[in-house]
Design a protein around this motif. Structure first.
Motif, short mmCIF file in Angstrom:
data_model
loop_
_atom_site.label_atom_id
_atom_site.label_comp_id
_atom_site.label_asym_id
_atom_site.label_seq_id
_atom_site.Cartn_x
_atom_site.Cartn_y
_atom_site.Cartn_z
N PHE A 31 0.84 -1.21 0.00
CA PHE A 31 0.00 0.00 0.00
C PHE A 31 0.87 1.26 0.00
CE2 PHE A 31 -2.31 3.19 2.62
CZ PHE A 31 -3.36 3.45 1.75
N PHE A 32 1.88 1.30 0.88
CA PHE A 32 2.75 2.47 0.94
C PHE A 32 3.58 2.60 -0.35
CE2 PHE A 32 2.85 1.82 5.80
CZ PHE A 32 1.67 2.52 5.94
N ASP A 33 4.00 1.48 -0.93
CA ASP A 33 4.73 1.54 -2.19
C ASP A 33 3.89 2.22 -3.28
OD1 ASP A 33 7.08 0.44 -1.38
OD2 ASP A 33 6.72 -1.55 -2.22
N LYS A 34 2.62 1.86 -3.31
CA LYS A 34 1.73 2.46 -4.32
C LYS A 34 1.60 3.96 -4.08
CE LYS A 34 -2.82 2.14 -6.45
NZ LYS A 34 -2.26 2.27 -7.79
N LEU A 35 1.46 4.37 -2.83
CA LEU A 35 1.38 5.80 -2.54
C LEU A 35 2.68 6.51 -2.92
CD1 LEU A 35 -0.48 6.03 0.90
CD2 LEU A 35 -1.36 6.56 -1.37
N ASP A 36 3.81 5.88 -2.65
CA ASP A 36 5.09 6.48 -3.03
C ASP A 36 5.16 6.72 -4.53
OD1 ASP A 36 5.91 6.37 -0.39
OD2 ASP A 36 7.10 4.55 -0.65
N LYS A 37 4.75 5.73 -5.30
CA LYS A 37 4.82 5.84 -6.76
C LYS A 37 3.87 6.90 -7.30
CE LYS A 37 6.28 1.04 -7.28
NZ LYS A 37 5.89 -0.33 -7.67
N SER A 38 2.83 7.21 -6.55
CA SER A 38 1.89 8.23 -7.00
C SER A 38 2.45 9.63 -6.89
CB SER A 38 0.59 8.14 -6.18
OG SER A 38 0.80 8.66 -4.86
N GLY A 39 3.49 9.79 -6.06
CA GLY A 39 4.07 11.11 -5.88
C GLY A 39 3.32 11.99 -4.90
N ILE A 40 2.31 11.46 -4.24
CA ILE A 40 1.53 12.25 -3.28
C ILE A 40 2.36 12.52 -2.03
CG2 ILE A 40 -0.53 12.25 -1.80
CD1 ILE A 40 -1.85 10.40 -3.87
N ASP A 41 2.31 13.73 -1.52
CA ASP A 41 2.93 14.06 -0.24
C ASP A 41 1.95 13.66 0.86
OD1 ASP A 41 4.25 15.07 1.93
OD2 ASP A 41 3.98 17.18 1.39
N TYR A 42 2.23 12.55 1.51
CA TYR A 42 1.27 12.03 2.49
C TYR A 42 1.94 11.82 3.83
CZ TYR A 42 3.24 7.32 1.69
OH TYR A 42 4.08 6.23 1.60
N VAL A 43 1.15 11.86 4.88
CA VAL A 43 1.59 11.52 6.23
C VAL A 43 0.72 10.37 6.71
CG1 VAL A 43 0.06 13.22 7.32
CG2 VAL A 43 2.07 12.38 8.55
N VAL A 44 1.33 9.42 7.42
CA VAL A 44 0.62 8.26 7.94
C VAL A 44 0.64 8.29 9.45
CG1 VAL A 44 0.59 5.73 8.09
CG2 VAL A 44 1.29 6.84 5.97
N VAL A 45 -0.47 7.94 10.05
CA VAL A 45 -0.48 7.57 11.47
C VAL A 45 -1.13 6.20 11.56
CG1 VAL A 45 -2.70 8.72 11.95
CG2 VAL A 45 -1.11 8.22 13.83
N LEU A 46 -0.52 5.32 12.32
CA LEU A 46 -1.08 3.98 12.54
C LEU A 46 -1.16 3.73 14.03
CD1 LEU A 46 -0.40 0.67 10.72
CD2 LEU A 46 -0.18 0.73 13.21
N THR A 47 -2.32 3.24 14.46
CA THR A 47 -2.52 2.92 15.87
C THR A 47 -3.56 1.81 15.96
OG1 THR A 47 -2.93 3.88 18.07
CG2 THR A 47 -4.31 4.68 16.26
N ALA A 48 -4.14 1.63 17.13
CA ALA A 48 -5.16 0.61 17.34
C ALA A 48 -6.26 1.15 18.24
CB ALA A 48 -4.55 -0.65 17.95
N ASP A 49 -7.42 0.54 18.14
CA ASP A 49 -8.56 0.95 18.95
C ASP A 49 -8.50 0.37 20.35
OD1 ASP A 49 -8.83 -1.60 17.90
OD2 ASP A 49 -11.01 -1.47 17.68
N HIS A 50 -7.72 -0.68 20.54
CA HIS A 50 -7.54 -1.33 21.84
C HIS A 50 -6.53 -2.45 21.65
CE1 HIS A 50 -9.95 -4.61 20.23
NE2 HIS A 50 -10.91 -3.75 19.96
N GLY A 51 -6.13 -3.08 22.74
CA GLY A 51 -5.25 -4.24 22.67
C GLY A 51 -6.05 -5.53 22.74
N GLY A 52 -5.47 -6.53 23.40
CA GLY A 52 -6.16 -7.80 23.50
C GLY A 52 -5.40 -8.74 24.42
N HIS A 53 -6.08 -9.82 24.80
CA HIS A 53 -5.54 -10.79 25.76
C HIS A 53 -5.76 -12.18 25.22
CE1 HIS A 53 -3.99 -11.82 29.68
NE2 HIS A 53 -5.01 -12.63 29.92
#
Length: 556
Positions: free
Chosen positions: A324-346
């Protein structure tokens, strides 16, 4: 033959998403970008705990490696509130606010004043719609009380495009907000949106590809080397075992598809196609797309977090994010990513007990609302009535409104007595106790249980009591009838999540101290020069510039 090519490429070759390959080297660190990014990509990986992120970190080779090794990493992020469920967690990520402000206190709460027979209210439904119930509802963002980042961006610049795609409706709705241009989530029939929304050609095309893929059986995935040690069966009762799966499925089996890497691959492929189709990030203003990747959560619930299933899922997630990030890179778009989670797990207690944790156990059925109601009724002379409402053996409990003040006092006293004497109960807070507690501040890792509870509290929607179980108690009575593992507790296994930022030109650093998911909105808003009044949110801006300089300078 096991699947060796990228699932995304198989699912959406017609949308031009390339096969998942190892991403090229990330650009060398430069000076911090001076101009706002043209596209914000906000990714939530459902149930991607801080523990899960750290466990597999040495093996990342794709998108997760880019974010963790080349971006700005906060491995000790927190969904700081006590109600660590999907809907509350997603409501914090792009609002800058805790559930006490967003109003999303749980996946489901109870409204005993409602005129409909079903008193449960699903967080992403409009319960006023005739003929609906919490399991068969009209999806809606009506319960979200605060604007999302996309909503604030659109208010400041009406040309801003706001898109949200996810594997679950509540993820797409809570991250997109009520003013999003497009909101899509996956069902067994493909991606759908709000009632009455027309399906555009791109979504119809994606849904056709999905239907074709689902109609074919799958042999599953190869086992990565790092997963070999996890390849042993764990019995959970009733002849059911988990821990050795490869996600093989029969044709048409949506349930297995949903709880597999195939689901996330499809959602990422859709996101890439939407970015192209709408030319997101190619206009004068900044656009935003939120992406809810739900498979890790379904895998965690269905198989647990420590078997081959979870290991394969994380490895495939890393690959698909890389593509996914490779495709965005090839598009030339100036983008910022944040990745997180809604909660953890056990993980499930049966495997924990095999792996050096003999104290792990399942919750006593006596703590379910039905059993509590019967026990309290027998003690108070109110047998035969439903005295206590709740969604399970932890969380909010509600006393029936038909009780007289005297009866209610007796029911509350007896309920507290039973719960506080139970060896699996950590504590029980009354509504009055929580309401009298100030909103918490300071490092989220240092909060008391009462402060965590306050961060999830809403005077209108929260229960009369809040039941919190002790650590290492899984609130699923019988794993043979559905899920084997879960989340929802105030403990770090469920509260702690990674928060990762990446943008071309940002220099990598890692901050191991605790931050909140509520900090994401003000951090991103500062990058695009969007003012956000501090009194309207709970989070603070995180400086993403290593060393001298301050990406939050304009927000302070």
């Amino acid at each position: 033959m096991m699947l060796r090519k990228a699932t995304a490429a198989l699912l959406l070759a017609s949308c031009a998403l390339p096969a998942a390959a190892q991403p090229g080297p990330a650009p060398a660190p430069q000076s911090a970008p001076a101009t706002p990014p043209r596209l914000i990509v906000a990714i939530s990986v459902d149930q991607f705990s801080g523990d899960l992120f750290s466990e597999y970190r040495p093996y990342y080779e794709g998108g997760l490696k880019r974010l963790a090794a080349d971006g700005v990493s906060f491995p000790r992020g927190y969904q700081s509130h006590a109600a660590t469920e999907t809907c509350p967690g997603h409501s914090t990520i792009l609002t800058g606010s805790r559930p006490s402000r967003t109003g999303i206190i749980a996946n489901t709460w109870f409204d005993l004043k409602t005129g409909r027979q079903d008193k449960a209210v699903y967080c992403a439904e409009d319960e006023t719609q005739p003929g609906t119930n919490s399991g068969d509802y009209v999806a809606s963002p009506v319960h979200l009380r605060v604007p999302t980042l996309g909503g604030r961006m659109k208010a400041a610049h009406p040309a801003t495009r706001v898109v949200s795609v996810a594997g679950k409706d509540r993820a797409a709705i809570m991250m997109g907000g009520p003013t999003a241009d497009q909101v899509w989530w996956l069902t067994s029939k493909g991606y759908v949106s709000y009632k009455g929304v027309a399906v555009p050609p791109l979504i119809a095309k994606v849904n056709d590809v999905f239907a074709q893929r689902l109609a074919q059986p799958s042999a599953g995935f190869d086992l990565p080397p790092q997963c070999a040690a996890k390849d042993f069966p764990v019995a959970v009762g009733g002849g059911k075992t988990v821990g050795t799966g490869r996600f093989a499925r029969e044709a048409g089996d949506y349930k297995v598809f949903r709880a597999s890497p195939e689901q996330d691959a499809l959602t990422l492929a859709l996101a890439a196609a939407v970015i192209d189709d709408m030319a997101l990030g190619r206009q004068a203003q900044t656009d935003i797309i939120s992406i809810g990747l739900s498979a890790t959560d379904y895998v965690g619930h269905t198989y647990g977090t420590e078997g081959t299933e979870s290991c394969i899922q994380v490895e495939r997630l890393d690959r698909e994010l890389g593509a996914f990030f490779d495709k965005l890179d090839k598009s030339g778009i100036d983008y910022v990513v944040v990745l997180t989670a809604d909660h953890g797990g056990h993980d499930l207690p049966e495997r924990h007990r095999q792996n050096a944790m003999p104290m792990e156990s399942r919750v006593d059925e006596a703590l379910t609302p039905k059993a509590l109601s019967a026990a309290v009724g027998a003690k108070t002379g109110l047998s035969g009535r439903k005295l206590i409402w709740g969604d399970g053996p932890m969380g909010d409990l509600y006393f029936d409104l038909s009780l007289t003040p005297k009866q209610r006092a007796a029911v509350e006293a007896e309920t507290l007595k039973i719960l506080r004497a139970h060896p699996q109960v950590e504590t029980v807070f009354t509504k009055a106790q929580i309401a009298a507690t100030p909103s918490p501040s300071g490092p989220p890792e240092s909060w008391s249980l009462l402060q965590m509870a306050r961060a999830s509290f809403d005077a209108e929607r929260s229960g009369d009591l809040l039941l919190l179980l002790k650590p290492r108690i899984t609130p699923i009575v019988d794993p043979t009838k559905g899920y084997v593992a879960t989340h929802g507790s105030p403990w770090d296994t469920d509260r702690r999540v990674p928060i990762l930022f990446w943008r071309k030109g940002l220099r990598h650093f890692e901050q191991p101290l605790g931050v909140e998911t509520a900090d994401i909105l003000p951090t991103l808003a500062a990058l695009i020069g969007l003012p956000v009044p501090k009194g309207e949110i709970d989070g603070r801006c995180l400086d993403l510039i290593a060393g001298e300089g301050d990406s939050c300078a304009g927000a302070r």
